[in-house]
Design an enzyme around this catalytic site. Structure first.
Site, PDB file in Angstrom:
ATOM      1  NE  ARG A 189       3.789  12.401  -4.885  1.00  0.00           N
ATOM      2  CZ  ARG A 189       3.483  13.697  -4.979  1.00  0.00           C
ATOM      3  NH1 ARG A 189       4.384  14.558  -5.400  1.00  0.00           N
ATOM      4  NH2 ARG A 189       2.277  14.119  -4.644  1.00  0.00           N
ATOM      5  CE1 TYR A 227      -2.553   9.329  -7.760  1.00  0.00           C
ATOM      6  CE2 TYR A 227      -2.784   7.420  -6.332  1.00  0.00           C
ATOM      7  CZ  TYR A 227      -2.053   8.154  -7.241  1.00  0.00           C
ATOM      8  OH  TYR A 227      -0.817   7.712  -7.629  1.00  0.00           O
ATOM      9  NE  ARG A 264       3.565  12.009   0.423  1.00  0.00           N
ATOM     10  CZ  ARG A 264       3.100  11.728  -0.783  1.00  0.00           C
ATOM     11  NH1 ARG A 264       2.785  12.699  -1.621  1.00  0.00           N
ATOM     12  NH2 ARG A 264       2.944  10.485  -1.181  1.00  0.00           N
ATOM     13  CG  HIS A 284      -0.607   5.447   0.102  1.00  0.00           C
ATOM     14  ND1 HIS A 284      -1.481   6.190  -0.667  1.00  0.00           N
ATOM     15  CD2 HIS A 284      -0.250   4.391  -0.668  1.00  0.00           C
ATOM     16  CE1 HIS A 284      -1.641   5.601  -1.854  1.00  0.00           C
ATOM     17  NE2 HIS A 284      -0.913   4.508  -1.883  1.00  0.00           N
ATOM     18  CD  GLU A 344       5.423   4.343  -0.931  1.00  0.00           C
ATOM     19  OE1 GLU A 344       4.438   5.102  -0.936  1.00  0.00           O
ATOM     20  OE2 GLU A 344       5.797   3.691  -1.920  1.00  0.00           O
ATOM     21  CG  HIS A 352       3.547   1.474   1.265  1.00  0.00           C
ATOM     22  ND1 HIS A 352       3.837   0.510   0.330  1.00  0.00           N
ATOM     23  CD2 HIS A 352       2.911   2.481   0.593  1.00  0.00           C
ATOM     24  CE1 HIS A 352       3.416   0.916  -0.863  1.00  0.00           C
ATOM     25  NE2 HIS A 352       2.848   2.092  -0.731  1.00  0.00           N
ATOM     26  CG  ASP A 389       1.868   0.286  -4.654  1.00  0.00           C
ATOM     27  OD1 ASP A 389       1.127   1.164  -5.111  1.00  0.00           O
ATOM     28  OD2 ASP A 389       2.777   0.533  -3.837  1.00  0.00           O
TER      29      ASP A 389
HETATM   30 ZN   LIG Z   1      -0.238   3.135  -3.385  1.00  0.00          ZN
END
Ligand SMILES: [Zn+2]
Length: 340
Positions: free
Chosen positions: A35, A74, A139, A163, A166, A200, A251
């Site tokens: 990430r 995003y 989140r 999402h 996950e 997910h 994805d």
């Molecule tokens: Zn995604």
């Protein structure tokens, strides 16, 4: 033509096109390390770059048989417009799943308020883009944002993608903040309905699966990415028992091959159940096409043709071709797209 098999185009219900650039670059490290690398990449994006890079990625998708794509976006408003242009150039039907992002991530992901987010959604709709709303995750979006976005989606009849579940850490954080798990929070805030696609659901528990089924919501599985990121196995038996509709997405775009996503889905189910033919071939192909189209809220998308003369299909009768496709072929058997 006798040596061609016409099929509906595959529908990629969950893509982050910019992440294609990460393949091979960041093996090693856990999800959260991945990430960080993803955030570094996102930091440098600009509309011109997005236009060129996304057109190339969508071109790969189109060649692999994906003729419609849900881009879960995003990385900024100007970049959203560039993504729509890139899709037009590549000839894929794009539904822009424009993400709401209140906290965390990078500045460029975030809007100042949920009102500002919905204004951006309206502007994209006015610009003739096919748009769905996409609270990024529990989140990234607090409860009041989820409530407002759920209300707006219901009022406007838009698809809502999010999402959820996950990674175990996301569930722990949600329990700590809200006292409920992510899918429970989505249900409480009006974000779970028949136009909802939960992406997910890897670590969804029984109660969350019940909520998905009761709402008529759909789950998008992204098997090659979930494998690459070490997310875990989706709860396939629980999803199938409850007849929760499934669709697939590329994805992170570590692989662009709808047949591989479908084969992985069934492969996971076989390993988990110790049975074969857990999801019949026709249902797998539907997960890869019509179910994805429903997730994106589209009725029409271009079809494709399969080259029955391809070496991977040598000696396979037309009647056996669908099963041979899913279980024995890569996307290079897709020979062309046709207008559907
Ligand atoms: Zn995604």
């Amino acid at each position: 033509m006798a040596d061609r098999l016409a099929l509906p185009g595959f529908v990629n219900a969950h893509s982050h096109a910019f992440q294609r650039a990460l393949r091979g670059r960041i093996e090693g490290g856990d999800f959260w390390a991945w990430r960080e690398a993803m955030l570094d990449l996102a930091r440098g994006l600009a509309p011109g770059h997005v236009r060129a890079e996304y057109a190339a990625v969508y071109g790969e998708m189109r060649a692999a048989g994906y003729t419609a794509v849900g881009e879960f976006h995003y990385v900024g408003f100007g970049e959203a417009e560039a993504a729509l242009e890139a899709a037009r150039e590549a000839g894929v039907e794009l539904v822009l799943l424009f993400a709401a992002y209140a906290r965390g991530g990078l500045d460029r992901f975030r809007q100042d308020s949920v009102g500002a987010y919905l204004e951006q959604v309206e502007a994209l709709r006015d610009a003739d883009g096919r748009v769905g709303v996409a609270p990024h995750s529990v989140r990234a979006c607090p409860r009041d944002w989820l409530e407002e976005i759920g209300r707006y989606a219901e009022l406007e009849g838009l698809v809502l993608h999010v999402h959820a579940d996950e990674q175990p850490r996301e569930i722990e954080e949600c329990l700590a903040e809200h006292g409920v798990r992510p899918v429970e929070l989505l249900a409480e805030t009006g974000c779970l309905g028949p136009r909802t696609t939960v992406v997910h659901a890897t670590h969804a528990d029984e109660r969350e699966l019940d909520l998905l089924a009761e709402a008529g919501a759909r789950v998008c599985l992204c098997p090659t990415t979930e494998a690459n990121l070490g997310d875990g196995f989706p709860p396939l038996e629980g999803l199938l028992e409850r007849k929760i509709p499934l669709c697939v997405g590329s994805d992170s775009n570590v692989r662009i091959d709808p047949l591989e996503e479908l084969r992985e889905l069934e492969g996971i189910a076989r390993r988990q159940t110790l049975r074969r033919n857990v999801v019949p071939v026709a249902d797998l192909l539907a997960a890869g096409a019509s179910s994805g189209a429903k997730a994106l809220g589209i009725d029409e998308w271009p079809g494709i043709e399969i080259d029955l003369g391809h070496p991977s299909l040598r000696g396979v009768s037309p009647a056996e071709a669908p099963a041979a496709l899913v279980h024995g072929c890569g996307a290079d058997v897709v020979t062309s797209s046709r207008e559907g």
